[in-house]
Structures are given as C-alpha cells and as structure tokens.
Design a protein around this motif. Sequence first.
Motif, PDB file in Angstrom:
ATOM      1  N   GLU A  46       0.826  -1.203   0.000  1.00 20.97           N
ATOM      2  CA  GLU A  46       0.000   0.000   0.000  1.00 20.97           C
ATOM      3  C   GLU A  46       0.868   1.264   0.000  1.00 20.97           C
ATOM      4  OE1 GLU A  46      -2.332   0.126   3.575  1.00 20.97           O
ATOM      5  OE2 GLU A  46      -0.609   0.378   4.888  1.00 20.97           O
ATOM      6  N   ALA A  60      -1.109   8.397   2.651  1.00 20.35           N
ATOM      7  CA  ALA A  60      -2.219   7.636   3.182  1.00 20.35           C
ATOM      8  C   ALA A  60      -2.797   8.349   4.399  1.00 20.35           C
ATOM      9  CB  ALA A  60      -1.740   6.240   3.573  1.00 20.35           C
ATOM     10  N   ASP A  61      -4.098   8.249   4.557  1.00 20.72           N
ATOM     11  CA  ASP A  61      -4.755   8.888   5.703  1.00 20.72           C
ATOM     12  C   ASP A  61      -4.192   8.365   7.018  1.00 20.72           C
ATOM     13  OD1 ASP A  61      -8.071   9.073   4.174  1.00 20.72           O
ATOM     14  OD2 ASP A  61      -6.340  10.404   4.035  1.00 20.72           O
ATOM     15  N   SER A  62      -3.795   7.109   7.035  1.00 23.37           N
ATOM     16  CA  SER A  62      -3.346   6.484   8.274  1.00 23.37           C
ATOM     17  C   SER A  62      -2.026   7.056   8.792  1.00 23.37           C
ATOM     18  CB  SER A  62      -3.197   4.972   8.077  1.00 23.37           C
ATOM     19  OG  SER A  62      -2.265   4.698   7.052  1.00 23.37           O
ATOM     20  N   VAL A  63      -1.282   7.760   7.939  1.00 23.13           N
ATOM     21  CA  VAL A  63       0.009   8.287   8.372  1.00 23.13           C
ATOM     22  C   VAL A  63       0.038   9.805   8.428  1.00 23.13           C
ATOM     23  CG1 VAL A  63       1.136   6.260   7.376  1.00 23.13           C
ATOM     24  CG2 VAL A  63       1.093   8.409   6.072  1.00 23.13           C
ATOM     25  N   ARG A  66       1.704  12.139  11.155  1.00 22.81           N
ATOM     26  CA  ARG A  66       2.748  11.375  11.847  1.00 22.81           C
ATOM     27  C   ARG A  66       3.997  11.188  10.981  1.00 22.81           C
ATOM     28  NH1 ARG A  66       1.901   6.193  13.154  1.00 22.81           N
ATOM     29  NH2 ARG A  66       0.484   5.793  11.406  1.00 22.81           N
ATOM     30  N   LYS A  86       3.046   3.262  15.477  1.00 21.91           N
ATOM     31  CA  LYS A  86       2.072   2.352  16.062  1.00 21.91           C
ATOM     32  C   LYS A  86       2.401   0.931  15.636  1.00 21.91           C
ATOM     33  CE  LYS A  86      -1.529   5.894  15.478  1.00 21.91           C
ATOM     34  NZ  LYS A  86      -2.853   6.173  14.873  1.00 21.91           N
ATOM     35  N   GLU A  88       0.591  -1.101  14.181  1.00 21.09           N
ATOM     36  CA  GLU A  88       0.038  -1.346  12.835  1.00 21.09           C
ATOM     37  C   GLU A  88       0.886  -0.751  11.720  1.00 21.09           C
ATOM     38  OE1 GLU A  88      -1.560  -0.061  15.490  1.00 21.09           O
ATOM     39  OE2 GLU A  88      -2.983   1.507  14.895  1.00 21.09           O
ATOM     40  N   ASP A  89       1.928  -0.003  12.078  1.00 21.10           N
ATOM     41  CA  ASP A  89       2.871   0.480  11.072  1.00 21.10           C
ATOM     42  C   ASP A  89       3.926  -0.568  10.731  1.00 21.10           C
ATOM     43  OD1 ASP A  89       2.792   3.638  12.755  1.00 21.10           O
ATOM     44  OD2 ASP A  89       1.796   3.132  10.864  1.00 21.10           O
TER      45      ASP A  89
END
Length: 119
Positions: A46, A60-63, A66, A86, A88-89
Amino acid sequence: QVQLVESGGGLVQAGGSLRLSCAASGSTFSFDVMGWYRQAPGKQRELVATLGSDGVRNSADSVKGRFTISRDIAKNAVYLQMNSLKPEDTAVYFCNAWVVRGGGRSYYWGQGTQVTVSS
C-alpha cells in the motif's frame, strides 16, 4: 542500471520514531516522483507517501500528521520521517521512484527495509 537502496529500518517501541532513507544510484536523470510503500504480512502493498519533483505530495490517511516525506532532488534521494509509530505500522517499507522517459513511465523499486513497532 538504476538501483534504489533503502536504510533506516529497525525495531522501535510504540510512540517512537524512525527515519528511512532511500538513495538512487546509476541514474543520469532525476525522478518525477519518489515515495514509499509498505507491505505487512498477509496484506497487499500500500501507498505510504509520495513526493513529486513539482512538490505535489500524496499520503495515506493512516500516516497523515505522523509521517513526513522529503526529497533531495540533487542527490536523487527520498526520506521518510516516521513519528508516533504504532504497531500497525509494522511492515516492510519499499522505496519507489518513477520517471517519464521515451514516451512511457519507468518504475523502480528498492529491496525493502523492515520496520517493526512493538506495543
């Protein structure tokens, strides 16, 4: 032959930071876009973040908030500063670059560097 070589991965506790680096060798041109992708076990690769030579960023929105991507165009290098990591990273992080040449895009990938975030 163009090669992308990553460095900077490792093991870090949740909340910690890492900085990934990727340097290109063997190229006589600057890449249009350089960036980072990641692949966790059992998941598809991804997008993490990309940065164009025109300054256009994508992440990505998830990062967001950060991770920060930056480039040194003169060195054909790209960096990823990862903060507030995190679990999940956790993934293998791949450097990616592409350039438009001869009427088409040429894509390049690094070999990957492991990032493991412990809880």
